[in-house]
Design an enzyme around this catalytic site. Structure first.
Site, PDB file in Angstrom:
ATOM      1  N   LYS A 198       0.855  -1.197   0.000  1.00  0.00           N
ATOM      2  CA  LYS A 198       0.000   0.000   0.000  1.00  0.00           C
ATOM      3  C   LYS A 198       0.884   1.237   0.000  1.00  0.00           C
ATOM      4  O   LYS A 198       1.558   1.540   0.979  1.00  0.00           O
ATOM      5  CB  LYS A 198      -0.914   0.044   1.224  1.00  0.00           C
ATOM      6  CG  LYS A 198      -1.972   1.148   1.021  1.00  0.00           C
ATOM      7  CD  LYS A 198      -2.524   1.730   2.273  1.00  0.00           C
ATOM      8  CE  LYS A 198      -1.722   2.827   2.886  1.00  0.00           C
ATOM      9  NZ  LYS A 198      -1.812   4.136   2.223  1.00  0.00           N
ATOM     10  N   THR A 252       6.355   6.951  13.928  1.00  0.00           N
ATOM     11  CA  THR A 252       6.488   6.076  15.089  1.00  0.00           C
ATOM     12  C   THR A 252       5.111   5.747  15.664  1.00  0.00           C
ATOM     13  O   THR A 252       4.856   4.618  16.095  1.00  0.00           O
ATOM     14  CB  THR A 252       7.403   6.749  16.132  1.00  0.00           C
ATOM     15  OG1 THR A 252       8.714   6.832  15.565  1.00  0.00           O
ATOM     16  CG2 THR A 252       7.479   5.973  17.427  1.00  0.00           C
ATOM     17  N   GLU A 253       4.224   6.712  15.609  1.00  0.00           N
ATOM     18  CA  GLU A 253       2.881   6.507  16.157  1.00  0.00           C
ATOM     19  C   GLU A 253       2.148   5.364  15.440  1.00  0.00           C
ATOM     20  O   GLU A 253       1.605   4.453  16.075  1.00  0.00           O
ATOM     21  CB  GLU A 253       2.125   7.818  15.962  1.00  0.00           C
ATOM     22  CG  GLU A 253       0.810   7.899  16.649  1.00  0.00           C
ATOM     23  CD  GLU A 253       0.048   9.134  16.165  1.00  0.00           C
ATOM     24  OE1 GLU A 253       0.620   9.950  15.402  1.00  0.00           O
ATOM     25  OE2 GLU A 253      -1.124   9.247  16.533  1.00  0.00           O
ATOM     26  N   GLY A 255       3.603   3.094  13.581  1.00  0.00           N
ATOM     27  CA  GLY A 255       4.412   1.893  13.801  1.00  0.00           C
ATOM     28  C   GLY A 255       4.013   1.188  15.092  1.00  0.00           C
ATOM     29  O   GLY A 255       3.891  -0.036  15.153  1.00  0.00           O
ATOM     30  N   GLU A 272      10.366   0.692  10.227  1.00  0.00           N
ATOM     31  CA  GLU A 272      11.384   1.728   9.995  1.00  0.00           C
ATOM     32  C   GLU A 272      10.674   3.053  10.246  1.00  0.00           C
ATOM     33  O   GLU A 272       9.835   3.469   9.460  1.00  0.00           O
ATOM     34  CB  GLU A 272      11.902   1.601   8.564  1.00  0.00           C
ATOM     35  CG  GLU A 272      13.240   2.258   8.372  1.00  0.00           C
ATOM     36  CD  GLU A 272      13.086   3.686   7.924  1.00  0.00           C
ATOM     37  OE1 GLU A 272      13.056   4.552   8.823  1.00  0.00           O
ATOM     38  OE2 GLU A 272      12.996   3.937   6.721  1.00  0.00           O
ATOM     39  N   CYS A 306      13.489  10.415   6.878  1.00  0.00           N
ATOM     40  CA  CYS A 306      13.453   9.867   8.240  1.00  0.00           C
ATOM     41  C   CYS A 306      14.807   9.984   8.928  1.00  0.00           C
ATOM     42  O   CYS A 306      14.879  10.154  10.135  1.00  0.00           O
ATOM     43  CB  CYS A 306      12.976   8.424   8.206  1.00  0.00           C
ATOM     44  SG  CYS A 306      13.858   7.447   6.993  1.00  0.00           S
ATOM     45  N   GLU A 416      10.376  15.068  15.664  1.00  0.00           N
ATOM     46  CA  GLU A 416      10.722  14.977  14.250  1.00  0.00           C
ATOM     47  C   GLU A 416       9.910  16.025  13.487  1.00  0.00           C
ATOM     48  O   GLU A 416       8.689  15.937  13.417  1.00  0.00           O
ATOM     49  CB  GLU A 416      10.372  13.576  13.740  1.00  0.00           C
ATOM     50  CG  GLU A 416      10.752  13.356  12.304  1.00  0.00           C
ATOM     51  CD  GLU A 416      10.479  11.933  11.829  1.00  0.00           C
ATOM     52  OE1 GLU A 416       9.399  11.407  12.126  1.00  0.00           O
ATOM     53  OE2 GLU A 416      11.350  11.363  11.145  1.00  0.00           O
TER      54      GLU A 416
HETATM   55  P1  NDP Z   1       2.086   7.744   8.549  1.00  0.00           P
HETATM   56  O1  NDP Z   1       2.898   6.936   9.467  1.00  0.00           O
HETATM   57  O2  NDP Z   1       0.684   8.010   8.906  1.00  0.00           O
HETATM   58  O3  NDP Z   1       2.058   7.077   7.097  1.00  0.00           O
HETATM   59  C1  NDP Z   1       2.880   6.057   6.615  1.00  0.00           C
HETATM   60  C2  NDP Z   1       2.038   5.028   5.856  1.00  0.00           C
HETATM   61  O4  NDP Z   1       1.175   4.343   6.753  1.00  0.00           O
HETATM   62  C3  NDP Z   1       1.114   5.627   4.809  1.00  0.00           C
HETATM   63  O5  NDP Z   1       0.993   4.729   3.720  1.00  0.00           O
HETATM   64  C4  NDP Z   1      -0.179   5.733   5.564  1.00  0.00           C
HETATM   65  O6  NDP Z   1      -1.306   5.833   4.740  1.00  0.00           O
HETATM   66  C5  NDP Z   1      -0.181   4.441   6.332  1.00  0.00           C
HETATM   67  N1  NDP Z   1      -1.030   4.400   7.514  1.00  0.00           N
HETATM   68  C6  NDP Z   1      -1.590   5.427   8.211  1.00  0.00           C
HETATM   69  N2  NDP Z   1      -2.278   4.943   9.269  1.00  0.00           N
HETATM   70  C7  NDP Z   1      -2.156   3.602   9.243  1.00  0.00           C
HETATM   71  C8  NDP Z   1      -2.629   2.545  10.069  1.00  0.00           C
HETATM   72  N3  NDP Z   1      -3.343   2.786  11.151  1.00  0.00           N
HETATM   73  N4  NDP Z   1      -2.303   1.280   9.758  1.00  0.00           N
HETATM   74  C9  NDP Z   1      -1.535   1.022   8.678  1.00  0.00           C
HETATM   75  N5  NDP Z   1      -1.072   1.971   7.853  1.00  0.00           N
HETATM   76  C10 NDP Z   1      -1.369   3.250   8.128  1.00  0.00           C
HETATM   77  O7  NDP Z   1       2.842   9.089   8.283  1.00  0.00           O
HETATM   78  P2  NDP Z   1       2.211  10.447   7.759  1.00  0.00           P
HETATM   79  O8  NDP Z   1       2.201  10.379   6.297  1.00  0.00           O
HETATM   80  O9  NDP Z   1       0.907  10.747   8.403  1.00  0.00           O
HETATM   81  O10 NDP Z   1       3.257  11.505   8.292  1.00  0.00           O
HETATM   82  C11 NDP Z   1       3.186  11.931   9.626  1.00  0.00           C
HETATM   83  C12 NDP Z   1       4.556  12.082  10.209  1.00  0.00           C
HETATM   84  O11 NDP Z   1       5.219  10.841  10.201  1.00  0.00           O
HETATM   85  C13 NDP Z   1       5.487  13.010   9.438  1.00  0.00           C
HETATM   86  O12 NDP Z   1       5.333  14.327   9.800  1.00  0.00           O
HETATM   87  C14 NDP Z   1       6.820  12.478   9.822  1.00  0.00           C
HETATM   88  O13 NDP Z   1       7.219  13.052  11.037  1.00  0.00           O
HETATM   89  C15 NDP Z   1       6.587  10.997   9.997  1.00  0.00           C
HETATM   90  N6  NDP Z   1       6.975  10.202   8.831  1.00  0.00           N
HETATM   91  C16 NDP Z   1       8.093   9.454   8.921  1.00  0.00           C
HETATM   92  C17 NDP Z   1       8.518   8.733   7.838  1.00  0.00           C
HETATM   93  C18 NDP Z   1       9.732   7.913   7.893  1.00  0.00           C
HETATM   94  O14 NDP Z   1      10.262   7.562   6.857  1.00  0.00           O
HETATM   95  N7  NDP Z   1      10.208   7.532   9.048  1.00  0.00           N
HETATM   96  C19 NDP Z   1       7.816   8.769   6.569  1.00  0.00           C
HETATM   97  C20 NDP Z   1       6.607   9.540   6.591  1.00  0.00           C
HETATM   98  C21 NDP Z   1       6.240  10.230   7.691  1.00  0.00           C
HETATM   99  P3  NDP Z   1      -1.715   7.304   4.264  1.00  0.00           P
HETATM  100  O15 NDP Z   1      -0.571   7.855   3.508  1.00  0.00           O
HETATM  101  O16 NDP Z   1      -2.828   7.077   3.365  1.00  0.00           O
HETATM  102  O17 NDP Z   1      -2.042   8.082   5.487  1.00  0.00           O
END
Ligand code: NDP
Length: 820
Positions: A198, A252-253, A255, A272, A306, A416
């Site tokens: 996804k 992280t939330e 995750g 990750e 990240c 972050e």
């Molecule tokens: P998310 O952790 O929400 O998104 C990462 C992926 O998980 C997306 O495909 C998202 O879908 C999906 N997702 C969201 N909720 C769930 C769930 N409950 N179960 C399974 N999958 C889910 O990150 P955000 O895009 O909301 O970004 C928020 C913050 O996260 C950023 O500001 C940044 O600080 C951090 N972040 C860190 C990353 C990293 O590489 N470590 C990458 C991206 C963000 P969808 O996109 O449709 O919401």
């Protein structure tokens, strides 16, 4: 040349201004048009309509224009995709490794052939610059598939005794959409698994384009499936019962939520997550190089990385000079349309992200942080384009930002930001630098700048981070593992270490489950307070053990003991009923015993040899004790002791041989892959083979330098508590091994929750396994549980080996560049 032309050339040299250098969007527009700008999911080798027919728009963050309508994945879509992956699994698994390799190789080739389409599409969907998608993202994607084509080819030779886990559910973020796809899909397919991926809601297009490429290369239908949608789709995927593995990159939330949802399901998990990585500049660093390093660290990909170096830690004596140079460099950065080849930075992903960045910067400013942005930043708010309807729109631009004089505890220094914002702080000594660097809940990456290689290699192992870049930043390669420590998650992507995330040992998959009643829970406190001398009051009681904490025998906090019974029901002794306070004391002792982790592998081997010898010297006594405790024959008891001694020798032998490697990354680098101890590792033992299981689980953890808190067999804990004298006479430093007896699942729950326990192994029931996985979500500790499956501890494949050593360590990759 005319005077006017002469003047204009002169003016250009003076201003060093660039004209626009737009990349053509033609290839991407044509591809979108071919699909009428409307996409379904990619399931079973074809684009299919979403079951509910729901769609949403994906937009270009540079100007807000709509690029396409994509499907919102529902439960039914996820079900269909998982079913397709399940159906494709046997055929894909059965393929000759060489044939699988050729599919991966063809994917790499096709990525290269369609590099322009993918680079432009990525720049449009994400807002990042074409310079980065063209020169970094897409080449790394191709490299990832080539590298993993190699692993597919060599799978049986390089991973004997391992097999692909099965269907993998993979959820990726929006910051490197295609690269994250490659990091997930390539190793999964190489290991013989099938995938449901996804992509992020904001950036689904390159995943769909890649899916189309997979059709062109003839990847069998169902091997790769892509379901688009928002977080709800991700949640439906990771909760699906048909998965054997979940891999996630993101916040992280989320995750943490995924850790909870997958708990107890027998699903392999890698996470990750976020980071707040330090960028450390010592006073002997080449400051001009360090400035370019900062540009790569925090302004690459608009800081939406990240592992962005978002905390600049500078040695006080050079802080002012570095800041001056940095501010001058910031003036020369260029930010604007993602398809302009001369841009350094593009738009951030979405309004929500822009708001988050602005809020954190404003807050830091209000708290007294000095904020520096280049003089051209003001121009960024101008309307930059037309959307599809011809309305002027604003790009989501945030300027490169330096926040100085920031308190280490402030939100800007801890959270972050995920934007082009670096906070700077100073330090005086290397020790202070390490302390500041580790003052975060994250541990993804770190960058160290010094011309003194001794200093760099001294500091690198002290940093709590999965990747350390020396005199470089944000360099990646498929041959080197990438992943975090602490709340940055667990598991590695890339390299040999990354392949293990998609494989499982054959022996583990074949284990039977425990028979009903085979695992016990001690009756609990039976009201017998420990007597004043700790010997108990029952004349029949053979001995009353104590706990073993910090190298000393300790009375349990609650002062309660429980009876240890022989199979016939005769009481053979008492064991302390440890509680959460005892666990806390044991963890505290383990936390302090850092000397064991810092000891040389040779020294640890010596202690384990000594332990083995001392146990061997008392073999008869231990065998007799085991006979009485477990009711087994003396011969079998003697064998258990003998195998326990052998196992200690085995891990003593391995202590200085399970070492790291040097990854062959294509840059001018040696990349040192160093296995490091977790720190405090908790171990919960099963009931059977109480001495051998205890030794089999604690010895590899100790051999690799972990400080261990162990819960021995609750039914026959005396097999472990009898070891105290052996431990005392074997030079094992206090706190290296701590033993808390009591109810396994109660104590395990406390250990799983404990913030100072970095990893936990649990061997017991299915329910206890689920609890450990669930409760570990808080500090995102790595867990290894048996999901209620019984090992044969006498069997060398099941009871000992490199898998134990691998689980007892995590790989830190240290990049050391060479050359002038
Ligand atoms: P998310 O952790 O929400 O998104 C990462 C992926 O998980 C997306 O495909 C998202 O879908 C999906 N997702 C969201 N909720 C769930 C769930 N409950 N179960 C399974 N999958 C889910 O990150 P955000 O895009 O909301 O970004 C928020 C913050 O996260 C950023 O500001 C940044 O600080 C951090 N972040 C860190 C990353 C990293 O590489 N470590 C990458 C991206 C963000 P969808 O996109 O449709 O919401």
């Amino acid at each position: 040349m005319s005077t006017t032309a002469d003047d204009s050339v002169r003016a250009i040299f003076a201003s060093m201004d660039y004209g626009p250098a737009p990349e053509s969007a033609e290839a991407a527009r044509a591809w979108l048009a071919r699909h009428d700008r409307v996409f379904g999911h990619f399931i079973g080798g074809a684009f299919v309509e979403p079951v509910d027919g729901e769609r949403f728009a994906t937009v270009h963050p540079g100007d807000g224009s709509t690029l396409a309508q994509v499907a919102q994945g529902s439960q039914a879509d996820v079900d269909a995709a998982v079913a397709a992956a399940q159906q494709a699994l046997p055929g894909w698994r059965a393929l000759d490794p060489g044939a699988r390799a050729r599919h991966l190789y063809a994917l790499g080739r096709h990525v290269q052939q369609h590099a322009r389409l993918l680079a432009v599409l990525e720049a449009l969907d994400n807002g990042k610059t074409i310079r980065e998608t063209r020169d970094i993202d897409v080449p790394l994607v191709a490299r990832h598939f080539y590298h993993h084509a190699g692993w597919a080819q060599l799978l049986e030779r390089e991973f004997p005794g391992y097999h692909g886990v099965g269907v993998c559910g993979q959820v990726i973020p929006w910051n490197f959409p295609l690269l994250m796809l490659a990091w997930k899909v390539a190793p999964a397919l190489a290991a013989g698994n099938t995938v449901v991926l996804k992509p992020a809601e904001f950036t689904p297009l390159t995943a769909l384009a890649f899916a189309e490429l997979s059709l062109e290369v003839g990847l069998p239908p169902g091997v790769l499936n892509v379901v688009t949608g928002d977080g709800r789709t991700g949640a439906a995927l990771v909760a699906h019962e048909g998965l054997a593995k979940v891999a996630f990159t993101g916040s992280t939330e989320v995750g943490r939520a995924i850790r909870e949802v997958t708990a107890g399901r027998g699903v392999k998990l890698s996470l990750e997550l976020g980071g707040k990585s330090p960028f450390i500049v010592f006073d002997d660093a080449d400051l001009d190089s360090a400035v370019e390093g900062v540009v790569d660290a925090i302004w690459f990909n608009q800081g939406e990385v990240c592992c962005a170096g978002s905390r600049l830690l500078v040695q006080e004596s050079v802080a002012a000079r570095l800041e001056d140079k940095l501010r001058a460099r910031m003036e020369t950065l260029r930010e604007g349309p993602s398809l302009d080849k001369a841009m350094d930075m593009g738009a951030v992903i979405a309004p929500v992200q822009l708001d988050k960045i602005s809020r954190l910067v404003e807050q830091c400013r209000a708290e007294g942080g000095r904020c520096f942005q280049p003089s051209w930043a003001a121009g960024l708010t101008a309307p930059v384009g037309d959307d599809e309807a011809g309305t002027a729109t604003r790009g989501l631009y945030f300027p490169p930002t330096l926040l100085a004089d920031v308190a280490p505890a402030s939100q800007a220094a801890q959270e972050e930001i995920f934007g082009p914002v670096i906070v700077s702080m100073t330090f005086r000594t290397p020790a202070e630098a390490v302390e500041l660097a580790n003052n975060t809940r994250y541990g993804l990456a770190a960058s160290v700048w010094t011309e003194n290689v001794n200093l760099a290699l001294d500091v690198a192992p002290q940093l709590e981070a999965g990747v350390v870049w020396i005199n470089c930043s944000n360099v990646f390669d498929a041959a080197s593992g990438f992943g975090g420590y602490r709340e940055s998650g667990f598991g590695r992507e890339g390299g040999r270490e990354g392949m293990f995330e998609y494989l499982a040992p054959d022996w583990e998959a074949a284990l039977p489950t425990y028979a009903p009643g085979e695992l016990t829970t001690p009756a609990g406190a039976d009201g017998l307070g420990l007597g004043g001398d700790g010997s108990g009051g029952d004349a029949a009681v053979d001995r009353t053990a104590k706990l073993y904490i910090g190298g000393k025998q300790a009375r349990p906090d609650g002062n309660y003991a429980y009876p240890v019974l022989a199979p016939g029901g005769a009481r053979v002794g008492q064991a302390p009923l440890g509680n959460r306070k005892d666990v806390r004391n044991a963890v505290e002792a383990a936390r302090k015993a850092v000397g064991w982790t810092r000891a040389t592998a040779h020294n640890r081997a010596q202690v384990l040899y000594y332990l083995a010898e001392n146990l061997a010297a008392r073999a008869g006594e231990f065998a007799d004790r085991l006979r009485v405790l477990t009711g087994t024959s003396l011969d079998d008891a003697a064998r258990e002791v003998e195998v326990s001694v052998e196992r200690l020798f085995f891990y003593a032998a391995y202590a200085d041989k399970y070492d790291g490697g040097v990854h062959a990354t294509p840059l001018r680098n040696v990349t040192l892959a160093m296995p490091e101890a977790w720190g405090v590792l908790a171990v919960a033992c099963p009931d059977e083979a109480p001495l051998l299981a205890f030794v089999s689980l604690t010895a590899p953890a100790l051999a690799m330098g972990n400080r261990v808190v162990a819960v021995p067999s609750p039914r026959w804990p005396l097999a472990a508590t009898d070891l105290y004298q052996v431990l005392d006479t074997s030079d094992l430093p206090g706190g290296a091994l701590n033993i808390v007896t009591g109810v396994r699942d109660e104590l395990s729950e406390v250990l799983a929750r404990h913030a100072d326990v970095a990893a936990m192994w649990y061997v017991g029931g299915a329910e206890g396994s689920a609890t450990v996985e669930r409760e570990s979500a808080d500090n995102l500790k790595a867990t290894w549980v048996n999901w209620g499956r019984r090992r044969d501890w006498f069997d060398r494949e099941q009871g000992e080996g490199r898998e134990y050593l691998r689980r007892a360590t995590r790989i830190k990759n240290i990049w050391v560049p060479y050359g002038e």
